[in-house]
Design a protein around this motif. Structure first.
Motif, short mmCIF file in Angstrom:
data_model
loop_
_atom_site.label_atom_id
_atom_site.label_comp_id
_atom_site.label_asym_id
_atom_site.label_seq_id
_atom_site.Cartn_x
_atom_site.Cartn_y
_atom_site.Cartn_z
N VAL A 191 -19.72 4.28 -25.48
CA VAL A 191 -18.46 5.05 -24.70
C VAL A 191 -17.54 3.74 -24.46
CG1 VAL A 191 -17.71 5.60 -22.31
CG2 VAL A 191 -19.95 6.46 -23.37
N VAL A 192 -17.70 2.52 -24.48
CA VAL A 192 -16.81 1.38 -24.27
C VAL A 192 -15.85 1.29 -25.52
CG1 VAL A 192 -16.56 -0.94 -24.23
CG2 VAL A 192 -18.46 0.13 -23.08
N GLU A 193 -16.48 1.61 -26.74
CA GLU A 193 -15.67 1.72 -27.91
C GLU A 193 -14.68 2.99 -27.76
OE1 GLU A 193 -18.48 1.68 -31.23
OE2 GLU A 193 -18.54 -0.46 -31.18
N LEU A 194 -15.33 4.13 -27.33
CA LEU A 194 -14.58 5.34 -27.33
C LEU A 194 -13.33 5.02 -26.14
CD1 LEU A 194 -14.54 8.11 -28.53
CD2 LEU A 194 -16.04 8.74 -26.61
N VAL A 195 -13.80 4.31 -25.20
CA VAL A 195 -12.55 4.08 -24.15
C VAL A 195 -11.45 3.27 -24.99
CG1 VAL A 195 -11.76 2.75 -22.19
CG2 VAL A 195 -14.04 4.23 -22.19
N ASN A 196 -11.83 2.40 -25.65
CA ASN A 196 -10.70 1.50 -26.38
C ASN A 196 -9.96 2.44 -27.29
OD1 ASN A 196 -11.54 -0.58 -25.12
ND2 ASN A 196 -13.02 -1.46 -26.45
N TYR A 197 -10.74 3.07 -28.26
CA TYR A 197 -9.97 4.06 -29.14
C TYR A 197 -9.17 5.21 -28.41
CZ TYR A 197 -9.39 7.75 -32.42
OH TYR A 197 -8.93 8.91 -33.54
N SER A 198 -9.54 5.63 -27.02
CA SER A 198 -8.46 6.55 -26.31
C SER A 198 -7.28 5.68 -25.89
CB SER A 198 -9.57 7.23 -24.98
OG SER A 198 -10.50 7.77 -25.65
N LEU A 199 -7.58 4.53 -25.53
CA LEU A 199 -6.43 3.77 -25.13
C LEU A 199 -5.26 3.76 -26.05
CD1 LEU A 199 -7.77 1.29 -22.50
CD2 LEU A 199 -6.25 3.21 -22.09
N LEU A 200 -5.81 3.11 -27.29
CA LEU A 200 -5.01 2.94 -28.64
C LEU A 200 -4.46 4.19 -29.00
CD1 LEU A 200 -4.21 0.88 -30.84
CD2 LEU A 200 -6.13 1.58 -31.88
N ASN A 201 -5.02 5.40 -29.09
CA ASN A 201 -4.43 6.36 -29.31
C ASN A 201 -3.86 7.61 -28.46
OD1 ASN A 201 -4.97 6.39 -32.45
ND2 ASN A 201 -6.88 5.80 -31.69
N GLN A 202 -3.58 7.06 -27.41
CA GLN A 202 -2.93 7.94 -26.19
C GLN A 202 -3.72 9.07 -25.92
OE1 GLN A 202 -1.09 4.88 -27.12
NE2 GLN A 202 -0.08 6.34 -28.61
N LEU A 203 -4.98 8.85 -25.84
CA LEU A 203 -5.75 10.06 -25.39
C LEU A 203 -6.06 10.43 -23.92
CD1 LEU A 203 -8.46 10.15 -28.28
CD2 LEU A 203 -6.11 11.19 -28.26
N LEU A 204 -5.90 9.67 -22.99
CA LEU A 204 -5.90 9.61 -21.60
C LEU A 204 -4.89 10.50 -20.79
CD1 LEU A 204 -7.37 5.92 -20.95
CD2 LEU A 204 -8.47 8.16 -21.42
#
Length: 257
Positions: A244-257
């Motif tokens: 999930v930590v990797e997924l959070v970082n991916y979300s931030l990088l790709n404006q998914l939040l």
């Protein structure tokens, strides 16, 4: 963290009282979910008016985050703000805005347009002449006679330094459970991500990153527990991630939040 964030939210409701009790209040309150991820001290609100090209309200944190002039934002407006956009990002960002508006006007029924929120990113120059990455959520508050959004409240956050990032345009719509569902996502970088994610998978990624359980995600998206579990497995496989930590970082990088 919360103290600064609450000041920002109190300020927008205190100065823009007409938002209270309206759907825009739901949009603004949804931004509280991002408090854990987006730095509140470097966040601010702007009320934009595309007709006058002026900014009807700019929160006080604007000057703290960027060191730019609030009075110029309110009196000079778009020409001042755009002059601080990175020259490489500005035309790409404007192209993204055109696509978002075209999708809105041709694909979204009039009665659903107030439920939309738009997200995008670009680099902006601060008072020291340094470019920083800005991540913006904008929710429409007023529409013209054709149903096109012309006034909106934008929540902006400085995330990271001025490293080049893909410019990404997203449209999400509030569903009946007061949850966002992605209806448009496009990466405008020349180096497009070689990953095919569906809009539904994007929603699941965002909700996982915001610490929702599989059961909570299923409830918010009107899907079964089994469907969400399958999405989770497919997402990790597609993105080659393991936590999930990797997924959070991916979300931030790709404006998914």
């Amino acid at each position: 963290m919360s103290e600064n964030t609450l000041d920002i939210f109190k300020e927008i409701f205190k100065t823009q009282k007409e938002y209270q009790g309206e759907i825009v209040e739901k949009h603004i309150n949804k931004l509280r979910e991002l408090d854990e991820y987006l730095p509140p001290i470097q966040s601010f609100f702007i009320v934009t008016n595309t007709t006058t090209q002026l900014y009807e309200f700019v929160s006080k944190n604007f000057e703290y985050a960027l060191g730019l002039d609030i009075e110029k934002m309110e009196t000079i407006g778009a020409s001042y703000w755009f002059s601080n956009h990175h020259p490489e990002d500005l035309p790409i960002w404007m192209s993204a805005i055109e696509d978002l508006m075209l999708f809105t006007m041709t694909k979204v029924p009039l009665e659903d347009r107030s439920k939309l929120t738009y997200t995008w990113n670009f680099r902006v120059k601060n008072a020291q002449g340094e470019y920083l990455n800005l991540y913006e959520h904008q929710s429409p508050t007023f529409f013209d006679e054709t149903g096109k959004p012309i006034i909106g409240v934008a929540h902006c956050s400085i995330v990271g330094n001025g490293e080049p990032r893909p410019i990404i345009g997203v449209i999400k719509k509030l569903n009946d459970k007061n949850e966002y569902e992605t209806i448009y996502y496009k990466n405008y970088s020349q180096k497009l991500l070689n990953i095919s994610l569906s809009n539904r998978e994007l929603d699941v990624i965002r909700l996982i990153a915001l610490n929702n359980t599989t059961k909570q995600i299923a409830d918010k998206l009107f899907l079964s527990h089994h469907t969400i579990s399958t999405h989770r497995k497919n997402i990790l496989r597609k993105l080659n991630l393991s936590s999930v930590v990797e997924l959070v970082n991916y979300s931030l990088l790709n404006q998914l939040l």
